[in-house]
Motif scaffolding. Structure first.
Motif, PDB file in Angstrom:
ATOM      1  N   ARG A  69      49.474   1.236 -34.744  1.00 18.11           N
ATOM      2  CA  ARG A  69      49.237   1.667 -33.366  1.00 18.11           C
ATOM      3  C   ARG A  69      50.368   1.255 -32.423  1.00 18.11           C
ATOM      4  N   GLN A  70      50.829  -0.001 -32.594  1.00 20.02           N
ATOM      5  CA  GLN A  70      51.929  -0.479 -31.758  1.00 20.02           C
ATOM      6  C   GLN A  70      53.183   0.354 -32.022  1.00 20.02           C
ATOM      7  N   ALA A  71      53.423   0.699 -33.273  1.00 18.70           N
ATOM      8  CA  ALA A  71      54.596   1.514 -33.617  1.00 18.70           C
ATOM      9  C   ALA A  71      54.533   2.863 -32.906  1.00 18.70           C
ATOM     10  N   ARG A  72      53.351   3.457 -32.911  1.00 21.13           N
ATOM     11  CA  ARG A  72      53.186   4.772 -32.298  1.00 21.13           C
ATOM     12  C   ARG A  72      53.560   4.736 -30.821  1.00 21.13           C
ATOM     13  N   GLN A  73      53.286   3.614 -30.146  1.00 22.32           N
ATOM     14  CA  GLN A  73      53.632   3.495 -28.722  1.00 22.32           C
ATOM     15  C   GLN A  73      55.140   3.581 -28.490  1.00 22.32           C
ATOM     16  N   PHE A  74      55.893   3.334 -29.555  1.00 22.87           N
ATOM     17  CA  PHE A  74      57.346   3.404 -29.419  1.00 22.87           C
ATOM     18  C   PHE A  74      57.923   4.594 -30.172  1.00 22.87           C
ATOM     19  N   GLY A  75      57.065   5.547 -30.429  1.00 17.91           N
ATOM     20  CA  GLY A  75      57.520   6.788 -31.054  1.00 17.91           C
ATOM     21  C   GLY A  75      57.863   6.655 -32.527  1.00 17.91           C
ATOM     22  N   ILE A  76      57.306   5.628 -33.182  1.00 15.72           N
ATOM     23  CA  ILE A  76      57.586   5.419 -34.604  1.00 15.72           C
ATOM     24  C   ILE A  76      56.317   5.711 -35.401  1.00 15.72           C
ATOM     25  N   ASP A  77      56.433   6.650 -36.322  1.00 16.51           N
ATOM     26  CA  ASP A  77      55.256   7.060 -37.085  1.00 16.51           C
ATOM     27  C   ASP A  77      55.152   6.275 -38.394  1.00 16.51           C
ATOM     28  N   LEU A  78      54.210   5.355 -38.444  1.00 16.80           N
ATOM     29  CA  LEU A  78      54.009   4.580 -39.672  1.00 16.80           C
ATOM     30  C   LEU A  78      52.669   4.930 -40.315  1.00 16.80           C
ATOM     31  N   SER A  79      52.197   6.139 -40.020  1.00 15.43           N
ATOM     32  CA  SER A  79      50.849   6.480 -40.494  1.00 15.43           C
ATOM     33  C   SER A  79      50.761   6.617 -42.013  1.00 15.43           C
ATOM     34  N   ASP A  80      51.901   6.689 -42.697  1.00 13.20           N
ATOM     35  CA  ASP A  80      51.865   6.732 -44.161  1.00 13.20           C
ATOM     36  C   ASP A  80      51.687   5.352 -44.784  1.00 13.20           C
ATOM     37  N   ALA A  81      51.709   4.331 -43.954  1.00 15.59           N
ATOM     38  CA  ALA A  81      51.605   2.964 -44.465  1.00 15.59           C
ATOM     39  C   ALA A  81      50.275   2.748 -45.182  1.00 15.59           C
ATOM     40  N   VAL A  82      50.333   1.921 -46.209  1.00 13.37           N
ATOM     41  CA  VAL A  82      49.121   1.562 -46.943  1.00 13.37           C
ATOM     42  C   VAL A  82      48.937   0.048 -46.838  1.00 13.37           C
ATOM     43  N   SER A  83      47.710  -0.344 -46.593  1.00 12.36           N
ATOM     44  CA  SER A  83      47.423  -1.770 -46.505  1.00 12.36           C
ATOM     45  C   SER A  83      47.221  -2.335 -47.915  1.00 12.36           C
ATOM     46  N   LEU A  84      47.794  -3.487 -48.172  1.00 15.06           N
ATOM     47  CA  LEU A  84      47.652  -4.083 -49.508  1.00 15.06           C
ATOM     48  C   LEU A  84      46.184  -4.342 -49.835  1.00 15.06           C
ATOM     49  N   ASP A 257      65.069  -4.897 -21.951  1.00  9.58           N
ATOM     50  CA  ASP A 257      63.668  -4.765 -21.571  1.00  9.58           C
ATOM     51  C   ASP A 257      62.959  -3.974 -22.665  1.00  9.58           C
ATOM     52  N   ILE A 258      61.666  -3.904 -22.571  1.00 10.96           N
ATOM     53  CA  ILE A 258      60.898  -3.131 -23.553  1.00 10.96           C
ATOM     54  C   ILE A 258      60.301  -1.934 -22.835  1.00 10.96           C
ATOM     55  N   GLU A 259      60.614  -0.738 -23.336  1.00 12.62           N
ATOM     56  CA  GLU A 259      60.123   0.472 -22.680  1.00 12.62           C
ATOM     57  C   GLU A 259      59.278   1.296 -23.633  1.00 12.62           C
ATOM     58  N   PRO A 260      58.175   1.844 -23.117  1.00 12.82           N
ATOM     59  CA  PRO A 260      57.331   2.686 -23.953  1.00 12.82           C
ATOM     60  C   PRO A 260      58.141   3.850 -24.513  1.00 12.82           C
ATOM     61  N   GLY A 261      57.899   4.189 -25.764  1.00 16.76           N
ATOM     62  CA  GLY A 261      58.602   5.298 -26.389  1.00 16.76           C
ATOM     63  C   GLY A 261      59.997   4.931 -26.862  1.00 16.76           C
ATOM     64  N   LYS A 262      60.527   3.797 -26.396  1.00 15.26           N
ATOM     65  CA  LYS A 262      61.910   3.436 -26.742  1.00 15.26           C
ATOM     66  C   LYS A 262      62.030   2.087 -27.444  1.00 15.26           C
ATOM     67  N   GLY A 263      61.200   1.147 -27.054  1.00 15.13           N
ATOM     68  CA  GLY A 263      61.340  -0.194 -27.624  1.00 15.13           C
ATOM     69  C   GLY A 263      62.341  -1.029 -26.859  1.00 15.13           C
ATOM     70  N   LEU A 264      63.187  -1.779 -27.571  1.00 16.74           N
ATOM     71  CA  LEU A 264      64.141  -2.682 -26.920  1.00 16.74           C
ATOM     72  C   LEU A 264      65.294  -1.880 -26.308  1.00 16.74           C
ATOM     73  N   VAL A 265      65.407  -1.958 -24.990  1.00 15.16           N
ATOM     74  CA  VAL A 265      66.413  -1.177 -24.265  1.00 15.16           C
ATOM     75  C   VAL A 265      67.412  -2.137 -23.613  1.00 15.16           C
ATOM     76  N   LEU A 266      68.699  -1.849 -23.790  1.00 14.58           N
ATOM     77  CA  LEU A 266      69.743  -2.718 -23.257  1.00 14.58           C
ATOM     78  C   LEU A 266      69.925  -2.519 -21.753  1.00 14.58           C
ATOM     79  N   LEU A 267      70.021  -3.627 -20.999  1.00 15.46           N
ATOM     80  CA  LEU A 267      70.299  -3.536 -19.561  1.00 15.46           C
ATOM     81  C   LEU A 267      71.688  -4.071 -19.209  1.00 15.46           C
ATOM     82  N   GLU A 268      72.111  -5.111 -19.899  1.00 12.57           N
ATOM     83  CA  GLU A 268      73.401  -5.754 -19.640  1.00 12.57           C
ATOM     84  C   GLU A 268      73.979  -6.287 -20.933  1.00 12.57           C
ATOM     85  N   PRO A 269      75.230  -6.094 -21.250  1.00 11.37           N
ATOM     86  CA  PRO A 269      76.201  -5.210 -20.605  1.00 11.37           C
ATOM     87  C   PRO A 269      75.825  -3.754 -20.908  1.00 11.37           C
ATOM     88  N   GLY A 270      76.596  -2.816 -20.451  1.00 12.98           N
ATOM     89  CA  GLY A 270      76.292  -1.413 -20.751  1.00 12.98           C
ATOM     90  C   GLY A 270      76.489  -1.114 -22.233  1.00 12.98           C
TER      91      GLY A 270
END
Ligand SMILES: Nc1ncnc2c1ncn2[C@@H]1O[C@H](COP(=O)(O)OP(=O)(O)O)[C@@H](O)[C@H]1O
Ligand SMILES: [Mg+2]
Length: 289
Positions: A69-84, A257-270
């Motif tokens: 679910r957390q992955a989906r918030q950042f646009g990453i599809d892990l729905s094929d994952a299987v739980s051990l 910073d952390i942005e929805p759909g993107k995850g870790l986003v760089l602010l400084e330096p460019g």
């Protein structure tokens, strides 16, 4: 002269800062306070590699479904994952996936069985592991996941990514054992085709990684922190690469910073500065050979 193959962490600017990623077969430790972004970085790293190689994700803090679910918030599809757990209970048969998630909470019933299978004859292992939150269980579970993913003894040379998020609960009952416990982990799981990303909590009060940490088994250390919220009155996150073996890594702290759909986003330096740095630092290829 063979070039080092690097594994992306799924965050473009961080890959630049690492000259393209972490070297295949090395162990990277991510440290930092709760909430700073360690788990999200792990999820991005999984997302970036899961199409290319088998991935084992050990979560000691969240349930199987929360990772997806957390992955989906950042646009990453892990729905094929299987739980051990599903594999062990026979709920999922004929597993066709590149991603096994080991959620230690889900293993409450299965872990003893895992230990028996994984360590035949080794006296005392059952006694040592009174709860699934133990390194013995984690190691046995990872080995079981290798088997399921077809990277056991026979499928040996395939690249594998192992993520352990986080190590901290593993020695919460015995902080003084942290070094020994993590040495054992490295000894048992070390393989040249296995790249490891692991996280650990960092206690801002004592300035120490919880339980003395796992720095001694890490080839690379990425440290993340918050500026004092009482001073800044807003969330300001920073990241620095403290160490990275085989890598002429970026030396300065990077604000993100952390942005929805993107995850870790760089602010400084460019990002341009980092890209430029990456290009010029890689030109000589000093550390890439
Ligand atoms: N969907 C989201 N969009 C933006 N930020 C988020 C989202 N989900 C979580 N976060 C941010 O990420 C933080 C948690 O990051 P996480 O990687 O779980 O921290 P850690 O593993 O270091 O404890 C939250 O406190 C919040 O600030
Ligand atoms: Mg976390």
């Amino acid at each position: 002269m063979s070039e080092i193959r690097r594994i992306s962490l799924g965050v473009e600017w961080l890959d630049y800062a690492l000259q393209g990623g972490v070297p295949r077969g090395t162990w990277t430790l991510v440290t930092g306070e709760p909430g700073v972004g360690k788990s999200i970085l792990c999820i991005q790293a999984v997302g970036a590699n899961v199409d290319a190689m088998p991935v084992v994700f050990v979560s000691t803090e969240t349930k199987f479904y929360d990772v997806v679910r957390q992955a989906r918030q950042f646009g990453i599809d892990l729905s094929d994952a299987v739980s051990l757990t599903e594999v062990l209970t026979g709920k999922t048969k004929d597993v066709k996936t590149n991603l096994i998630i080991i959620d230690l909470f889900g293993l409450t019933r299965q872990y003893r069985e895992l230990l028996r299978a994984g360590e035949e004859g080794e006296e005392g292992s059952k006694a040592r592991a009174k709860s699934p939150l133990s390194m013995e269980v984690v190691m046995a579970a990872i080995e079981k996941a290798y088997e399921v993913l077809g990277v056991g003894e026979e499928g040996g040379k395939k690249d594998v990514l192992v993520v352990i998020d986080s190590l901290a609960p593993m020695w919460s009952h015995a902080p003084a054992m942290a070094r020994l416990i993590t040495y054992r982990l490295r000894q048992r799981l070390y393989r040249s085709n296995v790249t490891v990303l692991m996280t650990n909590q960092y206690a801002p009060t004592t300035g120490m990684t919880f339980g003395f940490g796992a720095e001694h088994i890490a080839d690379a250390i990425i440290h993340m922190w918050f500026e004092s919220v009482e001073t800044t009155k807003e969330i300001r996150r920073w990241l620095i690469i403290k160490k990275a073996r085989l890598t002429n890594h970026y030396r300065k702290a990077m604000r993100f910073d952390i942005e929805p759909g993107k995850g870790l986003v760089l602010l400084e330096p460019g990002i341009d500065e980092l890209r430029k740095w990456f290009e010029s630092s890689s030109k000589g290829r000093v550390s890439n050979e």
